[in-house]
Motif scaffolding. Structure first.
Motif, short mmCIF file in Angstrom:
data_model
loop_
_atom_site.label_atom_id
_atom_site.label_comp_id
_atom_site.label_asym_id
_atom_site.label_seq_id
_atom_site.Cartn_x
_atom_site.Cartn_y
_atom_site.Cartn_z
N LYS A 293 0.83 -1.21 0.00
CA LYS A 293 0.00 0.00 0.00
C LYS A 293 0.86 1.25 0.00
CE LYS A 293 -4.08 2.03 2.17
NZ LYS A 293 -4.83 2.04 0.91
N ARG A 294 1.88 1.29 0.85
CA ARG A 294 2.76 2.45 0.93
C ARG A 294 4.21 1.98 0.96
NH1 ARG A 294 0.03 6.91 -0.82
NH2 ARG A 294 -2.03 6.99 0.18
N THR A 295 5.06 2.68 0.22
CA THR A 295 6.46 2.30 0.10
C THR A 295 7.32 3.56 0.05
OG1 THR A 295 6.55 2.34 -2.31
CG2 THR A 295 5.74 0.31 -1.28
N ILE A 296 8.61 3.35 -0.22
CA ILE A 296 9.51 4.48 -0.38
C ILE A 296 9.05 5.43 -1.49
CG2 ILE A 296 11.02 3.23 -1.95
CD1 ILE A 296 13.38 4.78 -0.70
N PHE A 297 8.35 4.91 -2.48
CA PHE A 297 7.85 5.75 -3.57
C PHE A 297 6.94 6.84 -3.03
CE2 PHE A 297 4.93 6.03 -7.46
CZ PHE A 297 5.76 6.92 -8.12
N ASP A 298 6.08 6.49 -2.07
CA ASP A 298 5.17 7.47 -1.47
C ASP A 298 5.92 8.50 -0.64
OD1 ASP A 298 2.41 6.14 -2.08
OD2 ASP A 298 3.63 4.53 -1.25
N ILE A 299 7.03 8.10 -0.05
CA ILE A 299 7.82 9.02 0.77
C ILE A 299 8.54 10.04 -0.10
CG2 ILE A 299 9.78 9.17 2.36
CD1 ILE A 299 9.03 6.31 3.28
N LEU A 300 9.09 9.59 -1.21
CA LEU A 300 9.92 10.47 -2.05
C LEU A 300 9.13 11.27 -3.08
CD1 LEU A 300 13.05 8.23 -2.78
CD2 LEU A 300 12.81 10.04 -1.08
N GLY A 321 12.87 5.29 10.98
CA GLY A 321 11.45 5.35 10.67
C GLY A 321 11.11 4.69 9.36
N GLY A 322 12.09 4.04 8.73
CA GLY A 322 11.89 3.47 7.41
C GLY A 322 11.27 2.09 7.38
N LEU A 323 10.77 1.63 8.49
CA LEU A 323 10.13 0.31 8.55
C LEU A 323 8.62 0.47 8.61
CD1 LEU A 323 10.34 -2.78 8.82
CD2 LEU A 323 10.41 -2.45 11.31
N CYS A 324 7.94 0.08 7.53
CA CYS A 324 6.47 0.10 7.52
C CYS A 324 5.96 -1.10 8.32
CB CYS A 324 5.95 0.05 6.09
SG CYS A 324 4.15 0.02 5.97
N LEU A 325 5.00 -0.87 9.19
CA LEU A 325 4.46 -1.93 10.04
C LEU A 325 3.24 -2.61 9.42
CD1 LEU A 325 4.79 -0.22 13.55
CD2 LEU A 325 6.38 -1.79 12.41
N ASN A 326 2.87 -2.20 8.20
CA ASN A 326 1.73 -2.83 7.51
C ASN A 326 0.50 -2.89 8.41
OD1 ASN A 326 3.14 -3.47 5.02
ND2 ASN A 326 4.25 -5.00 6.21
N CYS A 327 0.16 -1.77 8.99
CA CYS A 327 -0.98 -1.71 9.90
C CYS A 327 -2.27 -2.11 9.18
CB CYS A 327 -1.13 -0.31 10.48
SG CYS A 327 0.35 0.28 11.34
N PRO A 328 -3.18 -2.82 9.86
CA PRO A 328 -4.45 -3.22 9.23
C PRO A 328 -5.22 -2.04 8.64
CG PRO A 328 -4.15 -4.36 11.31
CD PRO A 328 -3.05 -3.34 11.23
N ALA A 329 -5.20 -0.91 9.37
CA ALA A 329 -5.82 0.32 8.86
C ALA A 329 -4.71 1.33 8.61
CB ALA A 329 -6.83 0.86 9.85
N CYS A 330 -4.36 1.53 7.35
CA CYS A 330 -3.24 2.42 7.00
C CYS A 330 -3.67 3.88 7.15
CB CYS A 330 -2.79 2.15 5.57
SG CYS A 330 -1.43 3.21 5.04
N VAL A 331 -2.88 4.65 7.88
CA VAL A 331 -3.16 6.08 8.06
C VAL A 331 -2.01 6.94 7.53
CG1 VAL A 331 -4.69 5.73 10.02
CG2 VAL A 331 -2.24 6.02 10.42
N PHE A 332 -1.14 6.35 6.71
CA PHE A 332 -0.04 7.10 6.12
C PHE A 332 -0.58 8.37 5.43
CE2 PHE A 332 2.69 8.25 2.57
CZ PHE A 332 3.95 8.19 3.12
N PRO A 333 0.05 9.53 5.58
CA PRO A 333 1.35 9.78 6.20
C PRO A 333 1.29 10.12 7.69
CG PRO A 333 0.61 11.76 5.12
CD PRO A 333 -0.46 10.73 4.87
N ASN A 334 0.11 9.97 8.30
CA ASN A 334 -0.03 10.30 9.72
C ASN A 334 0.38 9.12 10.59
OD1 ASN A 334 -1.13 12.87 9.07
ND2 ASN A 334 -3.09 11.88 8.66
N CYS A 335 1.64 8.69 10.40
CA CYS A 335 2.16 7.55 11.14
C CYS A 335 3.67 7.69 11.25
CB CYS A 335 1.79 6.24 10.44
SG CYS A 335 2.58 6.03 8.84
N GLY A 336 4.31 6.68 11.80
CA GLY A 336 5.75 6.74 12.00
C GLY A 336 6.58 6.36 10.79
N PHE A 337 5.93 5.90 9.70
CA PHE A 337 6.68 5.44 8.54
C PHE A 337 7.41 6.61 7.89
CE2 PHE A 337 6.49 3.69 3.98
CZ PHE A 337 7.68 3.00 4.12
N ALA A 338 8.74 6.60 8.04
CA ALA A 338 9.63 7.63 7.47
C ALA A 338 9.36 9.02 8.02
CB ALA A 338 9.54 7.64 5.96
#
Length: 340
Positions: A293-300, A321-338
Motif C-alpha cells: 500500500k505504501r512504500t519508499i515511492f510514497d515518501i519520495l 522510521g523506514g520500517l512500515c508496520l503494515n498496519c491493518p488500517a493504513c493512516v499514512f502519512p499520519n504515522c511513523g513510517f519515514a
C-alpha cells in the motif's frame, strides 16, 4: 497583582478567569485569564458585580502572552502561510497552498530550549494541503520577560522555521519493463498503481510504454521521453539483482546521475533514484510498489513535485522510521513510517 476600581482597569491584564452567571442562559468564563481590559468591557464587568478587580501591571521589561506568541509566529511563518489572531498566548499557523513542508529542526530545538515558550509542529518533509495546520505555538506564563523574547528572535533569526515548497505540475512518463508483460503473458498491474499515486499530485501523464527486458530499448525510451518534455520519468520492475533484471543498467546507460540504488526503507529497499540531463528525475521502482500500500515511492514522490532535490544523505536518513508496520488500517502519512 493589585486591586483597583473597575473603571480604572482599562489597559490592564486580568490574571484569572472571571465567571459570569445569567440564570437559565449562561454560566462560564466571560473574561479569560490574560484578557486586556477595554473600555467596552467596563459595563459588563460592573453588571457582573465586579466593582473592583485584581489586575496585573505590565512593566516595561515584560510582555503579555499574546505579544509573545506573535513573536514566535514572526520567526516561524513564511509567505505562503496564515495565522489567526493570538488568544490566551497561542497562535496556530496554516498552509496557504499544497506543498512539501520543510522544518528547520535545529532552529526549532533552539527556540524550544529557551524555556517559557513552545512551538509544536508536524514532521518535516511531509505533504500539507491548503488549510492544514502546520504548527502551534504559545507562551507558558501570562507575562514573559522581553529578554526571553529577544532570545527567541535571536535563535530564530534568518529564514523562518517553517516553509512550504509548493507543488509544481509535472509531465510524467511511465516505462513498464519485463518480457512477461511485453508479451502479454502477464497483465500490466504496475502502470495503474503508479498512475493512481501520480494523481495525488499535479501531474500530466504524457506517455506510457511497455518494453521487455532489452536494456538498450529502455535507455532509448528514457531519451525519447526526455526529448518529448517529460519532467519525471518512472521505470517499473526489473530492479532486483537477477541477471535478466536490467532496469538499473538502462538508467545508468542513459547518462543519468545515480543518486542511489538501494535505500534503508522496507518496503522499497531496491529503489533507484537518478537525475537525467537538465535535472529530470528518473526513478526505478521495485516490485513492492505494485503490491504494498505504501512504500519508499510514497515518501519520495512529494519531493519531486516540490522540486526538492533528493540527495544520498536524504536517502540515508530514511532508515530512522523506514520500517512500515503494515498496519491493518493504513493512516499514512499520519504515522511513523519515514517520519522525521
Amino acid at each position: 497583582m493589585k486591586l483597583i476600581r473597575t473603571e480604572d482597569a482599562v489597559g490592564y491584564v486580568i490574571p484569572h478567569d472571571l465567571t459570569q452567571i445569567i440564570p437559565g442562559e449562561f454560566k462560564g468564563a466571560r473574561f479569560k485569564k490574560g484578557h486586556v481590559v477595554r473600555e467596552s468591557d467596563i459595563p459588563v464587568l460592573l453588571s457582573m458585580g465586579k466593582e473592583h478587580i485584581y489586575i496585573l501591571e505590565i512593566g516595561e521589561d515584560m510582555a503579555h502572552e499574546d505579544e509573545g506568541a506573535a513573536v514566535l509566529a514572526s520567526i516561524s511563518m513564511s509567505a505562503n502561510m496564515s495565522s489567526k489572531a493570538p488568544g490566551e498566548g497561542r497562535i496556530d499557523i496554516f498552509a496557504e497552498e499544497d506543498g512539501l513542508l520543510k522544518v528547520d529542526a535545529e532552529k526549532l530545538a533552539k527556540v524550544n530550549s529557551i524555556g517559557k515558550l513552545v512551538i509544536a509542529s508536524r514532521h518535516g518533509d511531509t505533504v500539507v494541503r491548503k488549510g492544514d495546520k502546520i504548527a502551534g505555538m504559545r507562551v507558558i506564563p501570562l507575562l514573559i520577560e522581553r529578554l526571553t523574547l529577544d532570545r527567541a528572535r535571536e535563535a530564530g533569526a534568518g529564514k523562518p522555521i517553517f516553509s512550504v515548497m509548493p507543488f509544481v505540475r509535472k509531465n510524467c512518463a511511465i516505462i513498464t519493463t519485463g518480457s512477461e508483460v511485453a508479451s502479454g503473458m502477464v497483465a500490466d498491474a504496475f502502470t495503474p498503481v503508479v498512475t493512481s499515486k501520480l494523481a495525488e499530485f499535479p501531474s500530466t501523464i504524457i506517455g506510457t510504454r511497455v518494453i521487455g527486458d532489452d536494456h538498450a530499448a529502455q535507455t532509448q525510451a528514457i531519451h525519447d521521453y526526455a526529448a518529448e518534455g517529460a519532467q519525471l520519468i518512472i521505470l517499473t520492475g526489473g530492479m532486483s539483482v537477477d541477471p535478466d533484471d536490467r532496469t538499473p543498467l538502462a538508467i545508468r546507460n542513459s547518462g543519468a546521475r545515480i543518486v542511489t540504488y538501494g535505500a534503508p526503507v522496507l518496503p522499497g529497499a531496491m529503489m533507484l533514484v537518478a537525475y537525467y540531463s537538465g535535472g529530470i528525475p528518473v526513478l526505478g521502482l521495485p516490485g513492492c510498489v505494485m503490491y504494498s500500500k505504501r512504500t519508499i515511492f510514497d515518501i519520495l514522490l512529494p519531493k519531486f513535485f516540490a522540486d526538492d532535490p533528493v540527495t544520498n544523505e536524504d536517502i540515508a536518513k530514511l532508515g530512522h522510521g523506514g520500517l512500515c508496520l503494515n498496519c491493518p488500517a493504513c493512516v499514512f502519512p499520519n504515522c511513523g513510517f519515514a517520519s522525521h
